[in-house]
Design an enzyme around this catalytic site. Structure first.
Site, short mmCIF file in Angstrom:
data_model
loop_
_atom_site.label_atom_id
_atom_site.label_comp_id
_atom_site.label_asym_id
_atom_site.label_seq_id
_atom_site.Cartn_x
_atom_site.Cartn_y
_atom_site.Cartn_z
N TYR A 142 10.04 54.68 -2.28
CA TYR A 142 9.51 55.39 -3.46
C TYR A 142 9.01 54.35 -4.45
CZ TYR A 142 9.47 58.24 -7.75
OH TYR A 142 9.10 58.87 -8.91
N ASP A 237 7.78 45.77 -4.54
CA ASP A 237 8.22 46.65 -5.61
C ASP A 237 9.69 46.34 -5.90
OD1 ASP A 237 8.26 50.27 -6.18
OD2 ASP A 237 9.09 48.57 -7.29
N LYS A 265 13.39 49.01 -14.97
CA LYS A 265 14.85 49.18 -15.10
C LYS A 265 15.53 48.04 -15.86
CE LYS A 265 14.74 52.04 -10.97
NZ LYS A 265 15.18 53.41 -11.30
P1 KE4 Z 1 10.06 54.85 -12.95
O1 KE4 Z 1 8.64 55.35 -13.14
O2 KE4 Z 1 11.03 55.98 -12.64
O3 KE4 Z 1 10.54 53.96 -14.08
O4 KE4 Z 1 10.07 53.88 -11.67
C1 KE4 Z 1 9.59 54.37 -10.46
C2 KE4 Z 1 10.18 53.52 -9.34
C3 KE4 Z 1 9.38 52.57 -8.75
N1 KE4 Z 1 9.85 51.78 -7.74
C4 KE4 Z 1 11.13 51.91 -7.31
C5 KE4 Z 1 11.60 51.02 -6.20
C6 KE4 Z 1 11.99 52.88 -7.89
O5 KE4 Z 1 13.25 53.00 -7.42
C7 KE4 Z 1 11.52 53.70 -8.92
C8 KE4 Z 1 12.37 54.77 -9.57
N2 KE4 Z 1 13.69 54.95 -9.04
C9 KE4 Z 1 14.30 56.23 -9.22
C10 KE4 Z 1 15.69 56.21 -8.59
N3 KE4 Z 1 15.65 56.12 -7.20
C11 KE4 Z 1 14.37 56.63 -10.67
C12 KE4 Z 1 15.28 57.78 -10.96
C13 KE4 Z 1 14.50 59.00 -11.29
O6 KE4 Z 1 13.47 59.26 -10.62
O7 KE4 Z 1 14.94 59.71 -12.21
#
Ligand code: KE4
Length: 423
Positions: A142, A237, A265
């Site tokens: 993701y 990523d 994060k």
């Molecule tokens: P954000 O747009 O949520 O800040 O980041 C997206 C993203 C990009 N790349 C990786 C590897 C990620 O894990 C994420 C977001 N992770 C999720 C948890 N698996 C965020 C939690 C959520 O979606 O509320």
């Protein structure tokens, strides 16, 4: 009805699903979420005063635990000077310099407001740099919710990617090819068939969005070699792994150097921050220097920078924290494996540094297909029981457990005891 239930049902009237991000709704474990009121160190409190030992840590930022006094102080001080100017500031220069010092491959970096924005922008810069359109991503990884990355698993193998959700036009996903994680031969097949069209390979160097899956020996190195051979941009990523596995993230841990890295994060310490960076000649494509447009009203926001820079400085100055956290985490996940074995269960535990997952399957979990063999009903029973016992774990089989420097020996022992009761 307790306060959490009241507030959550009220929220559902005004917010889709009652949440501002889907996983928080606890739907995948058929439950309703405790509504969290405050956090400190490794503990959360909900609106009814129940406390939980937290293994989500806001999905990654809280590597030093919640409400770190120095981070809090820096946010208050920065806020006292104004929340946002939409102008150049010294702190964003300091932040960029610090990220370039800590992450081996980053020579130049641009701050944005989320991991999604970071990956979306990195892909656009890679396409602008190579004048190519296709990208390769891996099933189960993701990278945020930008259209081109919401591609159904296995959809891009023979033809073009198909959307993984409603609202994404096919003509956007047609340039996204997919491959199975840890399967280099599938990536090689894409390159052999259309190498000159491929702008970039985007990969989580440790997958953590289908549960935690480690790269097999040679996988990341193989991606590096293929991208070199065909002139494609390798994008790591590291939104989760960045500053999590160590100061230099997964690229330092596995000694594989990407061309671009996306971050999030931890670099915001809980404030909305993302970043993309890497080779100077690629990053110089970004506006206003280069022809690839990307912008953001609150990008590099001084309050968010104050939080992030404070956390990163602590991590840079205390490399011994990683040694302690990673040793503690190894022991913790090792004990979970022992518990599972002693109970005669065949569940799997994948872990690396302070990241890990229990998969309710007997199969070795190497990719999306094997991750999907997990019994999500069993996981749901486990997660609901853990939360009821005051251990806050991610409400999905396909997320990760995060440990922090704030978890005490007693809290980890208490957690293991409850896992033993539940397993
Ligand atoms: P954000 O747009 O949520 O800040 O980041 C997206 C993203 C990009 N790349 C990786 C590897 C990620 O894990 C994420 C977001 N992770 C999720 C948890 N698996 C965020 C939690 C959520 O979606 O509320």
């Amino acid at each position: 009805m307790d306060k959490s239930e009241q507030i959550f049902s009220e929220g559902k009237k005004y917010i889709p699903g009652g949440v501002n991000s889907p996983v928080r709704a606890f739907a995948s474990i058929e439950s309703t979420p405790p509504v969290i009121k405050k956090a400190d160190k490794a503990v959360l409190w909900d609106e009814d005063g129940n406390s939980y030992i937290d293994f989500v840590g806001s999905w990654g930022p809280m590597i030093l635990g919640h409400n770190h006094p120095l981070v809090y102080k820096s946010v208050v001080e920065a806020a006292g000077c104004g929340l946002s100017f939409g102008a150049a500031t010294k702190i964003e220069v300091d932040m960029a310099k610090l990220i370039c010092e800590m992450v081996p491959s980053i020579e130049m970096v641009r701050m944005v407001n989320s991991g999604t924005e970071a990956v979306m922008s990195a892909v656009r810069v890679a396409r602008g740099y190579t004048h190519r359109n296709k990208i390769i991503k891996f099933d189960g990884c993701y990278h945020g919710h930008s259209d081109g990355l919401l591609v159904a698993a296995g959809s891009g193998v023979m033809t073009a990617g198909v959307p993984d959700c409603a609202g994404v036009p096919e003509n956007v996903t047609k340039d996204t090819l997919t491959a199975s994680y840890n399967r280099l031969e599938e990536v090689e097949a894409h390159f052999k068939r259309r190498g000159e069209e491929i702008a970039a390979v985007v990969v989580e160097p440790v997958a953590a969005n289908m549960g935690v899956i480690l790269p097999e020996p040679g996988f990341l190195e193989g991606l590096r070699k293929l991208c070199n051979a065909y002139g494609a941009v390798l994008i790591f990523d590291e939104v989760i792994t960045g500053f999590r596995l160590g100061p230099g993230g997964a690229q330092e841990y596995f000694h594989v150097t990407p061309d671009l890295t996306t971050l999030g994060k931890i670099i915001g310490a809980g404030m909305p921050v993302g970043a993309y960076g890497g080779k100077r000649e690629i990053m110089e494509m970004a506006a206003p220097l280069g022809p690839v447009y990307q912008a953001g009203t609150l990008s590099g926001n001084p309050v968010a920078m104050a939080a992030g820079i404070t956390l990163l400085r602590i991590l840079k100055e205390h490399p011994e924290y990683y040694k302690k956290l990673n040793e503690t985490s190894d022991a913790f996940f090792g004990k979970i494996k022992e518990i599972i074995k002693n109970k005669g269960k065949n569940y799997r535990v994948n872990h690396i540094a302070s990241l890990g997952s229990i998969f309710f399957t007997g199969e070795r979990v190497l990719d999306y297909v094997t991750a999907k063999t997990a019994d999500t009903q069993a996981f749901g029973r486990y997660a609901r029981a853990m939360i009821k016992k005051g251990i806050y774990v991610a409400p999905s089989q396909f997320e990760a457990m995060f440990l922090s420097m704030a978890h005490t020996k007693e809290q980890l022992e208490e957690t293991l005891k409850k896992i033993e009761e539940i397993i």
